[in-house]
Design a protein around this motif. Structure first.
Motif, PDB file in Angstrom:
ATOM      1  N   PHE A  46     -12.409  33.824 -17.475  1.00 56.46           N
ATOM      2  CA  PHE A  46     -12.490  32.622 -18.297  1.00 56.46           C
ATOM      3  C   PHE A  46     -13.829  31.926 -18.013  1.00 56.46           C
ATOM      4  O   PHE A  46     -14.115  31.590 -16.858  1.00 56.46           O
ATOM      5  N   GLU A  48     -16.304  28.748 -18.829  1.00 55.47           N
ATOM      6  CA  GLU A  48     -16.402  27.405 -19.403  1.00 55.47           C
ATOM      7  C   GLU A  48     -17.644  26.739 -18.832  1.00 55.47           C
ATOM      8  O   GLU A  48     -17.990  26.965 -17.665  1.00 55.47           O
ATOM      9  N   ILE A  50     -18.596  24.162 -17.108  1.00 55.56           N
ATOM     10  CA  ILE A  50     -18.109  23.136 -16.185  1.00 55.56           C
ATOM     11  C   ILE A  50     -18.884  23.424 -14.906  1.00 55.56           C
ATOM     12  O   ILE A  50     -19.345  24.551 -14.718  1.00 55.56           O
ATOM     13  N   GLY A 239     -11.202  26.036 -22.407  1.00 52.06           N
ATOM     14  CA  GLY A 239     -11.239  24.825 -21.619  1.00 52.06           C
ATOM     15  C   GLY A 239     -11.406  23.549 -22.477  1.00 52.06           C
ATOM     16  O   GLY A 239     -11.526  23.561 -23.710  1.00 52.06           O
ATOM     17  N   CYS A 240     -11.359  22.467 -21.733  1.00 57.58           N
ATOM     18  CA  CYS A 240     -11.528  21.146 -22.345  1.00 57.58           C
ATOM     19  C   CYS A 240     -12.867  21.047 -23.062  1.00 57.58           C
ATOM     20  O   CYS A 240     -13.040  20.222 -23.957  1.00 57.58           O
ATOM     21  N   TRP A 270     -17.654  17.812 -19.735  1.00 60.54           N
ATOM     22  CA  TRP A 270     -17.647  17.561 -18.298  1.00 60.54           C
ATOM     23  C   TRP A 270     -18.751  16.607 -17.843  1.00 60.54           C
ATOM     24  O   TRP A 270     -19.095  16.551 -16.665  1.00 60.54           O
ATOM     25  N   ASN A 362      -6.748  24.534 -26.888  1.00 58.56           N
ATOM     26  CA  ASN A 362      -6.679  24.676 -25.443  1.00 58.56           C
ATOM     27  C   ASN A 362      -5.819  23.557 -24.894  1.00 58.56           C
ATOM     28  O   ASN A 362      -6.137  22.375 -25.100  1.00 58.56           O
ATOM     29  N   GLU A 363      -4.738  23.915 -24.260  1.00 58.83           N
ATOM     30  CA  GLU A 363      -3.824  22.945 -23.632  1.00 58.83           C
ATOM     31  C   GLU A 363      -3.344  21.902 -24.636  1.00 58.83           C
ATOM     32  O   GLU A 363      -3.094  20.761 -24.287  1.00 58.83           O
ATOM     33  N   TYR A 422      -2.066  25.808 -12.365  1.00 59.28           N
ATOM     34  CA  TYR A 422      -2.799  25.377 -11.168  1.00 59.28           C
ATOM     35  C   TYR A 422      -1.739  24.833 -10.220  1.00 59.28           C
ATOM     36  O   TYR A 422      -1.037  23.871 -10.556  1.00 59.28           O
ATOM     37  N   GLU A 449      -5.407  30.455 -17.603  1.00 58.20           N
ATOM     38  CA  GLU A 449      -6.064  29.838 -16.444  1.00 58.20           C
ATOM     39  C   GLU A 449      -5.033  29.777 -15.333  1.00 58.20           C
ATOM     40  O   GLU A 449      -3.915  29.304 -15.563  1.00 58.20           O
ATOM     41  N   PRO A 488     -11.926  28.515 -14.099  1.00 58.98           N
ATOM     42  CA  PRO A 488     -13.319  28.739 -14.502  1.00 58.98           C
ATOM     43  C   PRO A 488     -14.043  29.670 -13.529  1.00 58.98           C
ATOM     44  O   PRO A 488     -13.865  29.575 -12.315  1.00 58.98           O
ATOM     45  N   TRP A 498     -15.395  21.004 -10.097  1.00 55.95           N
ATOM     46  CA  TRP A 498     -14.068  21.603 -10.232  1.00 55.95           C
ATOM     47  C   TRP A 498     -14.005  22.856  -9.365  1.00 55.95           C
ATOM     48  O   TRP A 498     -14.736  23.810  -9.583  1.00 55.95           O
TER      49      TRP A 498
HETATM   50  O1  AHR Z   1     -10.797  24.767 -15.989  1.00 51.97           O
HETATM   51  C1  AHR Z   1     -10.897  23.440 -15.919  1.00 51.97           C
HETATM   52  C2  AHR Z   1      -9.977  22.806 -16.919  1.00 51.97           C
HETATM   53  O2  AHR Z   1      -8.663  23.006 -16.520  1.00 51.97           O
HETATM   54  C3  AHR Z   1     -10.019  23.416 -18.276  1.00 51.97           C
HETATM   55  O3  AHR Z   1     -11.043  22.896 -19.041  1.00 51.97           O
HETATM   56  C4  AHR Z   1      -8.695  23.062 -18.836  1.00 51.97           C
HETATM   57  O4  AHR Z   1      -8.238  23.977 -19.785  1.00 51.97           O
HETATM   58  C5  AHR Z   1      -7.813  22.992 -17.626  1.00 51.97           C
HETATM   59  O5  AHR Z   1      -7.088  21.818 -17.604  1.00 51.97           O
END
Ligand code: AHR
Length: 657
Positions: A46, A48, A50, A239-240, A270, A362-363, A422, A449, A488, A498
């Motif tokens: 994945f 992103e 970030i 991702g976000c 981010w 996403n989410e 997570y 993720e 990520p 992160w």
């Molecule tokens: O990976 C960091 C963030 O975690 C992602 O952007 C999101 O999808 C998740 O909440």
């Protein structure tokens, strides 16, 4: 209960030879019971933007803020003037701007001989220079009154020069100039310097410096680290990052293709400026290079739902958003004769990229999302029936929204549901059987993720082994879980926001975390069929958690004719195990044993209070990394010692099952 065995076979390096040994476990592998099939896309990655993972990371432009379009237009630049009638500033006069997307430019005015201007940029925490390596400097320039020359150099912050050259004959219309600079010095703290001394005005834009060794503008060391993972798919670009804080900074793929001068700079979700340096086309090239399926995540017409000010595109205005998804598929996968396929061809890739998946959202959760997802689903299914749609189960892996999402997915013919997990290492160790109860006939699962988050927010061996344990469950259930990608992938440690992530780097160095090596091993040592197996003496209840003593998965790789046994021992003491291959086996006698552990001493017997904190660092980048040993005389009964805190993989060669 321990089991006493009389061993008839003696082994091999790395495997303990014991006669009348007392064994902790017996793992019985049934070679005649093959299945289910393991998805070729099971283990992916994945990506992103970030942690400056892409901007200032994967995107290998060594200059920060090339187009002077960051929120602070001179961010990254140092501007110095010498003389009283000289000026240097960022301007954006429409009559001079190169285009509307990048209206800002650097304007330099020198009115007398002997006056000059110097500008410099040290990138993201220093431009890394290596002796003998070359760097491609490019910039757009135009003059007002005279023909100018630009002095360009690479050097250190304390004035040592590593390369020099001149760009001459700048004319009165915007033009791209490019030269190569070869460094005579090595420094991880270098800078790019440009000097101007001709009387007149000169305007500059998109000043970039790429190492000449790159992969389509991507940092080669990072691409090589990713390549070694051998991912089955790449989920990108977030991702976000895809959601956007508002719809204004949600990722828009159409902004991300073509020459960099035609790509805008936006505020990354981010919190930093990003310039679409790596856009859809580069991501697709990367997937092709990795031999991985692209999984593009498209915004469903909703900004990040974690915000109380979430923006939602009214249903009657959704056509544009759905059309954007259709155009994206056409860009990636339609013949070069189609409208968007021809754009792809004009960029250098007439052949389609063979896109099979697209994720919508996403989410995202709730009715607003369902209604919009359905619009994408109808349009994409009608025009591109071979493309499978991935649906979001939200940010949580349990709870009301999650349950509702699954209910909706089951009732609406969703192909694949994306779950994000997570959680603590303990959670992963206690939930390795999560997918046993999922319905084989229902929507498939993507774990888009996941990562174990240890107490100290580091990528420790403890976390990596908990993930490895969980991955044995993913592999066993690969007829339901068809894709899984870690959190990520990138963490630029100078801009970290992160953790955990797989690959940690700074401007000049890179290393894989213990989790990186777990991913690498699971991905590279994965069969295409599960071999049914069972293990003795494996229950372990502690602190109300239903742990196992060992976590394992056994498979057959029919291409290489290898039996693959993966066993995780996440506890602080060695465990002995006899592996019995039952059934019709014709072994060559050769094989390999791979071990991922740490040599730090085990200091305690309390679970995860021993060497749990083992990590990799720039100073010791492979402290936790796999060791590979060839083994011979392999028979159908193998005794091994599974080291404390380890992942062990046995690759056993056969003449075919
Ligand atoms: O990976 C960091 C963030 O975690 C992602 O952007 C999101 O999808 C998740 O909440």
């Amino acid at each position: 209960m321990r089991i006493i065995f009389i061993l008839t076979v003696v082994f091999v390096i790395g495997i303990t030879a014991t006669i009348f040994a007392e064994l902790d476990h017996v793992l019985t592998v049934n070679l005649d019971k093959m299945g289910p099939q393991i998805s070729p896309t099971l283990f992916g990655i994945f990506i992103e933007d970030i942690n400056h993972g892409v901007t200032g990371g994967l995107y290998s432009d060594l200059v920060k803020n090339s187009a002077f379009e960051y929120s602070n237009p001179i961010d990254g630049w140092s501007l110095s003037t010498y003389g009283s009638n000289v000026s240097v500033q960022v301007a954006s006069k429409t009559s001079i701007s190169i285009n509307k997307i990048n209206p800002n430019y650097l304007s330099i005015e020198i009115s007398q001989n002997g006056e000059w201007v110097e500008i410099s940029n040290s990138g993201y925490n220093g431009i890394p220079l290596e002796i003998g390596e070359s760097y491609i400097l490019s910039l757009y320039a135009r003059t007002q009154k005279s023909t100018s020359a630009i002095y360009v150099g690479l050097g250190t912050l304390n004035g040592k020069i590593g390369a020099e050259n001149k760009i001459k004959n700048i004319g009165p219309v915007w033009k791209k100039y490019q030269i190569t600079l070869t460094s005579s010095i090595t420094s991880d703290n270098g800078q790019l310097i440009l000097k101007f001394g001709s009387v007149g005005s000169i305007y500059l834009n998109m000043i970039s410096l790429f190492p000449s060794k790159n992969f389509h503008d991507m940092r080669l060391d990072l691409v090589n680290m990713v390549k070694a993972l051998n991912p089955g798919f790449v989920r990108f670009p977030g991702g976000c990052f895809v959601n956007g804080n508002t719809l204004d900074n949600a990722f828009n793929w159409k902004d991300s293709i073509g020459p960099h001068i035609d790509r805008p700079t936006t505020m990354d979700f981010w919190g930093y400026d990003q310039s679409y340096g790596i856009g859809l086309y580069e991501y697709l090239l990367l997937c092709e290079h990795l031999n991985a399926q692209p999984v593009f995540v498209i915004n469903p017409g909703m900004s990040w739902q974690g915000s109380k000010d979430v923006q939602i595109v009214p249903l009657q205005d959704m056509r544009k958003w759905v059309q954007s998804a259709l155009d994206l598929i056409e860009f990636a996968d339609a013949p070069a004769t189609s409208t968007w396929g021809s754009v792809r061809a004009s960029l250098g890739h007439p052949k389609p990229f063979n896109l099979k998946y697209i994720e919508v959202g996403n989410e995202n959760v709730g009715q607003d999302y369902y209604e919009r997802f359905e619009m994408f689903q109808k349009a994409i299914n009608a025009k591109y029936p071979k493309v499978k749609l991935i649906f979001s189960a939200g940010a949580n892996y349990t709870g009301h929204d999650f349950d509702e999402a699954w209910k909706w997915a089951k009732n609406h013919g969703v192909d694949i549901v994306d779950e994000h997990i997570y959680a603590s290492p303990d959670w992963f160790l206690s939930n390795t059987e999560r997918y046993n109860s999922y319905d084989t006939n229902g929507p498939k699962v993507m774990v888009g993720e996941y990562a174990a988050q240890p107490w100290n927010s580091q990528n420790t061996l403890e976390a990596a082994l908990a993930e490895a344990a969980f991955m044995t469950g993913l592999e066993k259930n690969s007829n339901k879980v068809v894709m899984a990608s870690y959190a990520p992938i990138f963490n630029n440690v100078d801009y970290s926001q992160w953790v955990p992530d797989l690959i940690w780097f700074n401007n000049a160095q890179v290393y894989g975390t213990p989790s990186y090596y777990v991913q690498l091993l699971f991905s590279n040592y994965r069969g295409n069929f599960i071999l049914q197996s069972s293990i003795s003496n494996n229950d372990y209840t502690s602190d109300d958690n239903n742990y196992k003593r060992l976590y394992y998965v056994t498979s057959y790789d029919s291409k290489n004719k290898d039996i693959i046994v993966k066993i995780v021992n996440p506890w602080p003491s060695n465990e002995t195990c006899q592996i019995n291959l039952n059934g019709n086996a014709s072994l060559t006698g050769n094989g390999q044993i791979i071990t991922l552990t740490s040599d730090e001493p085990v200091t305690s017997n309390i679970p995860f209070r021993g060497r749990m904190n083992s990590i990799n660092t720039f100073e010791n980048p492979t402290h936790v990394s796999p060791t590979y040993e060839s083994i011979t005389n392999v028979s159908t009964s193998i005794n091994c010692t599974l080291k404390a805190y380890s992942l062990t993989i046995l690759e056993i060669e056969t003449n075919g099952l």
